[in-house]
Scaffold this motif. Structure first.
Motif, PDB file in Angstrom:
ATOM      1  N   LEU A 161       0.825  -1.207   0.000  1.00 55.70           N
ATOM      2  CA  LEU A 161       0.000   0.000   0.000  1.00 55.70           C
ATOM      3  C   LEU A 161       0.860   1.257   0.000  1.00 55.70           C
ATOM      4  N   TYR A 162       1.941   1.257   0.773  1.00 51.05           N
ATOM      5  CA  TYR A 162       2.848   2.405   0.746  1.00 51.05           C
ATOM      6  C   TYR A 162       3.451   2.579  -0.647  1.00 51.05           C
ATOM      7  N   GLU A 163       3.817   1.472  -1.273  1.00 56.46           N
ATOM      8  CA  GLU A 163       4.351   1.553  -2.635  1.00 56.46           C
ATOM      9  C   GLU A 163       3.302   2.118  -3.592  1.00 56.46           C
ATOM     10  N   ALA A 164       2.052   1.656  -3.475  1.00 53.46           N
ATOM     11  CA  ALA A 164       0.970   2.172  -4.326  1.00 53.46           C
ATOM     12  C   ALA A 164       0.781   3.671  -4.122  1.00 53.46           C
ATOM     13  N   LEU A 165       0.870   4.132  -2.892  1.00 50.70           N
ATOM     14  CA  LEU A 165       0.761   5.550  -2.565  1.00 50.70           C
ATOM     15  C   LEU A 165       1.837   6.359  -3.286  1.00 50.70           C
ATOM     16  N   ILE A 166       3.069   5.907  -3.198  1.00 49.69           N
ATOM     17  CA  ILE A 166       4.177   6.650  -3.789  1.00 49.69           C
ATOM     18  C   ILE A 166       4.131   6.592  -5.310  1.00 49.69           C
ATOM     19  N   VAL A 167       3.767   5.450  -5.861  1.00 51.31           N
ATOM     20  CA  VAL A 167       3.630   5.335  -7.321  1.00 51.31           C
ATOM     21  C   VAL A 167       2.552   6.298  -7.819  1.00 51.31           C
ATOM     22  N   GLN A 168       1.424   6.362  -7.122  1.00 54.03           N
ATOM     23  CA  GLN A 168       0.353   7.273  -7.514  1.00 54.03           C
ATOM     24  C   GLN A 168       0.813   8.732  -7.429  1.00 54.03           C
ATOM     25  N   TYR A 169       1.496   9.070  -6.346  1.00 50.91           N
ATOM     26  CA  TYR A 169       2.006  10.427  -6.146  1.00 50.91           C
ATOM     27  C   TYR A 169       2.936  10.834  -7.290  1.00 50.91           C
ATOM     28  N   LEU A 170       3.897   9.988  -7.614  1.00 54.24           N
ATOM     29  CA  LEU A 170       4.860  10.312  -8.660  1.00 54.24           C
ATOM     30  C   LEU A 170       4.234  10.295 -10.055  1.00 54.24           C
ATOM     31  N   THR A 171       3.259   9.431 -10.258  1.00 55.66           N
ATOM     32  CA  THR A 171       2.546   9.413 -11.545  1.00 55.66           C
ATOM     33  C   THR A 171       1.795  10.723 -11.735  1.00 55.66           C
ATOM     34  N   VAL A 229     -11.515   1.138   5.049  1.00 55.94           N
ATOM     35  CA  VAL A 229     -11.078   1.990   3.945  1.00 55.94           C
ATOM     36  C   VAL A 229      -9.948   2.847   4.518  1.00 55.94           C
ATOM     37  N   LEU A 230      -8.842   2.920   3.786  1.00 62.77           N
ATOM     38  CA  LEU A 230      -7.649   3.557   4.310  1.00 62.77           C
ATOM     39  C   LEU A 230      -7.288   4.816   3.537  1.00 62.77           C
ATOM     40  N   ASP A 231      -6.898   5.847   4.270  1.00 62.73           N
ATOM     41  CA  ASP A 231      -6.301   7.046   3.694  1.00 62.73           C
ATOM     42  C   ASP A 231      -4.806   6.918   3.923  1.00 62.73           C
ATOM     43  N   LEU A 232      -4.052   6.821   2.838  1.00 61.36           N
ATOM     44  CA  LEU A 232      -2.605   6.728   2.922  1.00 61.36           C
ATOM     45  C   LEU A 232      -2.038   8.128   2.779  1.00 61.36           C
ATOM     46  N   GLY A 233      -1.225   8.549   3.731  1.00 60.35           N
ATOM     47  CA  GLY A 233      -0.672   9.897   3.722  1.00 60.35           C
ATOM     48  C   GLY A 233       0.803   9.909   3.383  1.00 60.35           C
ATOM     49  N   LEU A 234       1.221  10.973   2.695  1.00 58.88           N
ATOM     50  CA  LEU A 234       2.617  11.141   2.289  1.00 58.88           C
ATOM     51  C   LEU A 234       3.041  12.571   2.545  1.00 58.88           C
ATOM     52  N   ARG A 235       4.277  12.702   2.986  1.00 58.64           N
ATOM     53  CA  ARG A 235       4.911  14.006   3.098  1.00 58.64           C
ATOM     54  C   ARG A 235       6.370  13.829   2.692  1.00 58.64           C
ATOM     55  N   VAL A 236       6.856  14.701   1.851  1.00 59.86           N
ATOM     56  CA  VAL A 236       8.264  14.666   1.471  1.00 59.86           C
ATOM     57  C   VAL A 236       9.047  15.292   2.613  1.00 59.86           C
ATOM     58  N   ILE A 237      10.004  14.552   3.186  1.00 63.54           N
ATOM     59  CA  ILE A 237      10.747  15.109   4.318  1.00 63.54           C
ATOM     60  C   ILE A 237      12.180  15.489   3.964  1.00 63.54           C
ATOM     61  N   LYS A 238      12.690  14.985   2.828  1.00 64.16           N
ATOM     62  CA  LYS A 238      14.024  15.404   2.409  1.00 64.16           C
ATOM     63  C   LYS A 238      14.180  15.166   0.910  1.00 64.16           C
ATOM     64  N   VAL A 239      14.647  16.197   0.208  1.00 64.84           N
ATOM     65  CA  VAL A 239      14.986  16.063  -1.199  1.00 64.84           C
ATOM     66  C   VAL A 239      16.487  16.333  -1.312  1.00 64.84           C
ATOM     67  N   GLY A 240      17.231  15.275  -1.602  1.00 72.02           N
ATOM     68  CA  GLY A 240      18.670  15.406  -1.792  1.00 72.02           C
ATOM     69  C   GLY A 240      18.993  15.578  -3.270  1.00 72.02           C
ATOM     70  N   ARG A 241      20.248  15.435  -3.605  1.00 70.66           N
ATOM     71  CA  ARG A 241      20.654  15.575  -5.003  1.00 70.66           C
ATOM     72  C   ARG A 241      20.130  14.409  -5.838  1.00 70.66           C
ATOM     73  N   THR A 242      20.282  13.169  -5.330  1.00 71.99           N
ATOM     74  CA  THR A 242      19.863  11.990  -6.086  1.00 71.99           C
ATOM     75  C   THR A 242      18.812  11.162  -5.349  1.00 71.99           C
ATOM     76  N   SER A 243      18.426  11.589  -4.167  1.00 71.69           N
ATOM     77  CA  SER A 243      17.488  10.779  -3.380  1.00 71.69           C
ATOM     78  C   SER A 243      16.402  11.633  -2.744  1.00 71.69           C
ATOM     79  N   VAL A 244      15.339  10.944  -2.353  1.00 75.67           N
ATOM     80  CA  VAL A 244      14.185  11.576  -1.702  1.00 75.67           C
ATOM     81  C   VAL A 244      13.748  10.677  -0.559  1.00 75.67           C
ATOM     82  N   VAL A 245      13.380  11.299   0.565  1.00 76.53           N
ATOM     83  CA  VAL A 245      12.847  10.564   1.699  1.00 76.53           C
ATOM     84  C   VAL A 245      11.410  11.024   1.920  1.00 76.53           C
ATOM     85  N   TYR A 246      10.501  10.058   1.984  1.00 78.46           N
ATOM     86  CA  TYR A 246       9.088  10.332   2.231  1.00 78.46           C
ATOM     87  C   TYR A 246       8.706   9.825   3.617  1.00 78.46           C
ATOM     88  N   ALA A 247       7.897  10.586   4.335  1.00 77.87           N
ATOM     89  CA  ALA A 247       7.196  10.076   5.504  1.00 77.87           C
ATOM     90  C   ALA A 247       5.881   9.528   4.977  1.00 77.87           C
TER      91      ALA A 247
END
Length: 142
Positions: free
Chosen positions: A39-49, A80-98
């Motif tokens: 589900l977390y993967e689906a959340l991030i895939v949807q966000y980036l799409t 029924v689930l609400d999956l939440g995302l917040r970008v917590i760090k954007v580096g040069r080549t990487s990103v960290v999501y909460a």
């Protein structure tokens, strides 16, 4: 890596709602641990799409480098689930999501965690800078 206090729905910027399915449950009647990661993967895939990433054609794509899930409360079908995302760090080549999982209508997370993407060249598999159009969206949602 993620602040343990980010348990509240208001701490997240992007949401994706998805129903659980009967076969998501394990033998104890709870969502199977593997499903949380799917589900977390689906959340991030949807966000980036939605941000404009073309997973099948773009030359620079994200690879999952690390993921973590902290289980706080059991969830199960027919939640029924609400999956939440917040970008917590954007580096040069990487990103960290909460990331977090909320039962529909609940303010406190049932699960929290983080996900790290490293952007790589599709052909060479070498780390590459986060594409500019993705970086702009992520900085807006951090």
């Amino acid at each position: 890596m993620i602040n343990n206090e980010w348990l509240d729905r208001d701490d997240y910027r992007y949401f994706y709602t998805i129903p659980t399915r009967w076969n998501d449950n394990d033998q104890f009647g709870h969502l199977n641990n593997v499903i949380y990661y799917r589900l977390y993967e689906a959340l991030i895939v949807q966000y980036l799409t939605e941000a404009g990433l073309d997973w099948m054609k773009d030359a620079i794509i994200p690879y999952a480098a690390e993921s973590l899930c902290r289980f706080r409360k059991a969830v199960s079908f027919p939640d029924v689930l609400d999956l939440g995302l917040r970008v917590i760090k954007v580096g040069r080549t990487s990103v960290v999501y909460a990331v977090a999982m909320f039962r529909k209508g609940e303010q406190e997370a049932a699960a929290t965690g983080h996900w790290v993407h490293v952007y790589v060249d599709r052909e060479t598999q070498q780390p590459m800078p986060v594409p500019g159009f993705i970086r702009e969206v992520m900085l807006r949602d951090s």
